[in-house]
Design a protein around this motif. Sequence first.
Motif, PDB file in Angstrom:
ATOM      1  N   LEU A   1       0.998  -1.214   0.062  1.00 57.55           N
ATOM      2  CA  LEU A   1      -0.100  -0.030   0.179  1.00 57.55           C
ATOM      3  C   LEU A   1       0.732   1.249  -0.057  1.00 57.55           C
ATOM      4  O   LEU A   1       0.435   2.253  -0.555  1.00 57.55           O
TER       5      LEU A   1
ATOM      6  N   GLN B   1      -8.418   0.572   7.856  1.00 56.35           N
ATOM      7  CA  GLN B   1      -9.570  -0.206   6.910  1.00 56.35           C
ATOM      8  C   GLN B   1     -10.764  -0.525   7.690  1.00 56.35           C
ATOM      9  O   GLN B   1     -11.645  -0.835   7.130  1.00 56.35           O
TER      10      GLN B   1
ATOM     11  N   VAL C   1      -9.031   5.084  -1.871  1.00 55.98           N
ATOM     12  CA  VAL C   1      -8.167   5.469  -2.835  1.00 55.98           C
ATOM     13  C   VAL C   1      -8.452   5.033  -4.019  1.00 55.98           C
ATOM     14  O   VAL C   1      -7.693   5.416  -5.317  1.00 55.98           O
ATOM     15  N   ALA C   2      -9.262   3.895  -4.300  1.00 57.94           N
ATOM     16  CA  ALA C   2      -9.691   3.375  -5.417  1.00 57.94           C
ATOM     17  C   ALA C   2     -10.264   4.360  -6.398  1.00 57.94           C
ATOM     18  O   ALA C   2     -10.210   4.440  -7.686  1.00 57.94           O
TER      19      ALA C   2
ATOM     20  N   GLU D   1      -7.861 -12.562  11.293  1.00 56.09           N
ATOM     21  CA  GLU D   1      -8.412 -11.066  11.062  1.00 56.09           C
ATOM     22  C   GLU D   1      -6.846 -10.422  10.882  1.00 56.09           C
ATOM     23  O   GLU D   1      -7.010  -9.608   9.584  1.00 56.09           O
ATOM     24  N   ARG D   2      -5.960 -10.727  11.190  1.00 59.11           N
ATOM     25  CA  ARG D   2      -4.495 -10.063  11.174  1.00 59.11           C
ATOM     26  C   ARG D   2      -4.244 -10.447   9.754  1.00 59.11           C
ATOM     27  O   ARG D   2      -3.735  -9.697   9.071  1.00 59.11           O
TER      28      ARG D   2
ATOM     29  N   HIS E   1      -6.326  -8.715   7.307  1.00 58.06           N
ATOM     30  CA  HIS E   1      -6.018  -7.151   7.226  1.00 58.06           C
ATOM     31  C   HIS E   1      -4.744  -6.756   6.588  1.00 58.06           C
ATOM     32  O   HIS E   1      -4.785  -5.881   5.558  1.00 58.06           O
ATOM     33  N   ASP E   2      -3.635  -7.471   6.853  1.00 63.18           N
ATOM     34  CA  ASP E   2      -2.282  -7.106   6.514  1.00 63.18           C
ATOM     35  C   ASP E   2      -2.248  -7.728   5.048  1.00 63.18           C
ATOM     36  O   ASP E   2      -1.275  -7.227   4.308  1.00 63.18           O
TER      37      ASP E   2
ATOM     38  N   GLN F   1      -6.736  -7.760   2.359  1.00 65.19           N
ATOM     39  CA  GLN F   1      -7.381  -6.615   2.499  1.00 65.19           C
ATOM     40  C   GLN F   1      -6.370  -5.501   1.741  1.00 65.19           C
ATOM     41  O   GLN F   1      -6.727  -4.665   0.780  1.00 65.19           O
ATOM     42  N   ALA F   2      -5.058  -5.440   2.250  1.00 73.42           N
ATOM     43  CA  ALA F   2      -4.208  -4.464   1.592  1.00 73.42           C
ATOM     44  C   ALA F   2      -3.946  -4.746   0.283  1.00 73.42           C
ATOM     45  O   ALA F   2      -3.795  -3.835  -0.637  1.00 73.42           O
ATOM     46  N   GLN F   3      -3.935  -6.115  -0.213  1.00 76.18           N
ATOM     47  CA  GLN F   3      -3.570  -6.338  -1.550  1.00 76.18           C
ATOM     48  C   GLN F   3      -4.707  -5.733  -2.416  1.00 76.18           C
ATOM     49  O   GLN F   3      -4.407  -5.299  -3.514  1.00 76.18           O
TER      50      GLN F   3
ATOM     51  N   VAL G   1      -6.920  -3.261  -1.622  1.00 82.19           N
ATOM     52  CA  VAL G   1      -7.045  -1.922  -1.624  1.00 82.19           C
ATOM     53  C   VAL G   1      -5.851  -1.491  -2.874  1.00 82.19           C
ATOM     54  O   VAL G   1      -6.050  -0.472  -3.603  1.00 82.19           O
ATOM     55  N   ALA G   2      -4.470  -2.093  -2.812  1.00 77.12           N
ATOM     56  CA  ALA G   2      -3.649  -1.769  -3.706  1.00 77.12           C
ATOM     57  C   ALA G   2      -4.172  -1.820  -5.122  1.00 77.12           C
ATOM     58  O   ALA G   2      -4.062  -1.311  -6.178  1.00 77.12           O
TER      59      ALA G   2
ATOM     60  N   ALA H   1      -7.487  -2.102  -6.251  1.00 74.65           N
ATOM     61  CA  ALA H   1      -8.294  -1.088  -6.451  1.00 74.65           C
ATOM     62  C   ALA H   1      -7.699   0.063  -6.893  1.00 74.65           C
ATOM     63  O   ALA H   1      -8.013   0.960  -8.001  1.00 74.65           O
ATOM     64  N   MET H   2      -6.638   0.487  -6.209  1.00 74.36           N
ATOM     65  CA  MET H   2      -6.008   1.808  -6.448  1.00 74.36           C
ATOM     66  C   MET H   2      -5.419   1.743  -7.590  1.00 74.36           C
ATOM     67  O   MET H   2      -5.317   3.026  -8.511  1.00 74.36           O
TER      68      MET H   2
END
Lengths: 218, 462
Positions: free
Chosen positions: A16, A88, A114-115, B269-270, B273-274, B277-279, B281-282, B284-285
């Motif tokens: 990220l 998140q 950010v998307a 969850e960790r 989350h790490d 989810q991060a993957q 988000v990146a 989508a970005m």
Amino acid sequence: MVGALRIAIAEDSAILRDGLVQLLVDRGFTITGAVGDPVALRSSVAQNPPDVAVIDIRMPPTFTDEGLRLALELRARHEGLGILLFSQYIETRYAADLLADDAAGIGYLLKDRVADVSDFVEALERVAVGGTALDPEVVTQLLGATRRTDSLSVLTAREREVLGLMAEGRSNAAIANALVVSEGAVEKHVANIFAKLDLPVSDKDHRRVLAVLRFLES
Amino acid sequence: MTPDSTEDSNVRVRIGGRELSMALTEEQTLRMKALAHTVLHEPFTARPWKELAFFLLGSGLAGVGLAFVAFTMGAGVVLAVTVLGLAILALSLRSARGIGGLQRGLARAMHDPEPFLGRPGFFGWLGSRLRDRVAWRSVAYLALKVPWSILGVFVAFSLWWDAFVLLTLPLFGHGGGGSPVWGLVSNFFPAHDFNGFNGGGFTRDLAGFVLGAIFFFAAPWVMRGFVNVDRQMIRSLLGPDPMAARVRSLEQARTQTVDASAATLRRIERDLHDGTQAQLVALAMRLGMAKEKLEVDPEHVDLERVRELVDAAHRGAKEAIAELRDIARGIHPPALDIGLEGALATLAARSAVPTELSVTMQARPTPAIEAIAYFCVAELLANVAQHAQASRASIFCTQQGSWLRLVVRDDGTGGAQLTTVGSSSSGLAGLADRVHAVDGQLYLVSPPGGPTVVTVDLPLAS
């Protein structure tokens, strides 16, 4: 705007962090530091002060609310520094801590945002000039949790929409843009809302945000 | 009786025309001497006197305690139609528990029973008090202890008393005490009439002295018998209840299980989350950036940059899928759906160290047991790969009655430990907790230099 906005990033997920740097550089921002933990951000901000610090809430060492505490600390130490918290999850309590005394130069967004690159960049710019950027999710939670449902029921559906966008920290122009109406129409809605809820009128956007939030929280 | 003088002291006894030969070996002689020594010395050691004090104190306490508890309980039962009666009953049980504690304190060297856990609120407290097993067992103890004490006073204590009286008879010439044992003894010797001072002075005194000496040396042992029975009663009625101990161990196991599942959820969850989810988000970005690049004037699209972004997003999507698969497998291994043997085969095949597998099972364990067995093997193989520097490993999975036995062995450097480091348990200790939670056992043999053998026994059904 004078020169490119200077941004510092604290985000422990390398994927990220790299993505954010790429996106912001692409958009012409200057990155003063991109780090993975609170300690590194503290020294980066001291050495090379940015306009806005983008801070992940969950960071080492305990992965709980390091970012939030760092944000409060940086705000107390560096006047005028914009803070964009980035997470998140949305915790309403974090928003309350963050907005305890002032909403100027504060942002709290879900990472998902950010998307939509231009929305995200717009929020960042807003925070940089002392505005507010609250995630729609924060506003939804506040609206859901408020005890002022009686007062809110006097608002029309459109007015409630405008109230939500105001709470996010958007300007009249941005609200008009989002709702595809004229700015004049938005001004009328805003005036109605303030009158109906008996709120103190304010011309500054971030004061307006605070007034709305106080109303929802009380 | 004519003892022959041989090397061993032989004793020949003639009874009714039959000769009994008792050959006393040297060892037996020694033993008899030791016995005589013990008997003669016992009254002059501290122990009998301590036991006497323990007995008298305990009996007094039990007598007073039983009287108090019986009285308050009676009052409580009479008034039981009102809450007040129940409250008195509860307080009575509370004091029974306390008296039990004092008795246990007198006996020393005993674990305390389970502490009282009252439910909140007055009625919660009342209910818990009335159902307090420890208190009821204390009442039962008092009810048994008091008759036993009375018997003890009549038998053991009066032996001491009579010994004292008879031994001092020649000195003071006072009459024998009127204790029951004394009464019994004087019935056997009516001619001497010890009670009435009518026998000859010297004969009477001598016979009384001898009898007193016998009593004196016998009393410690009789008293000890009473004390030992009392101790046994204390142990079984005032000590920890075996049922309660079982409940407590189950509660501990339950706490461990709850903690372990909370930790598992937190880990998942960790990971989400790490990782994923991060993957995402990146991803989508990057797609968002690419979309923006395409939205400008078609003439000026930076195709190269768009391709880079889409390429990175594509890679990210594949990585996210792989991560999700790993996380899902960590929650429930799909291989288990086809059975433990298949799942273990997959594990053995995936292991970094060449691993041999042997499975002989007649019955299929419950899904929970299969999952625990699977995660044990997965964790143990991971340990082998990480720490053992082994060249080979083997897994044996056999059924032994209603138990599943897993043996994971490696030829590595050994020295593995089942320690708990601080609050976070090591991998092996975590496994042991998981195994204990279903009443299983984990054994570790890992001498320095190896080999390491971990044996896990699990019930087929938990």
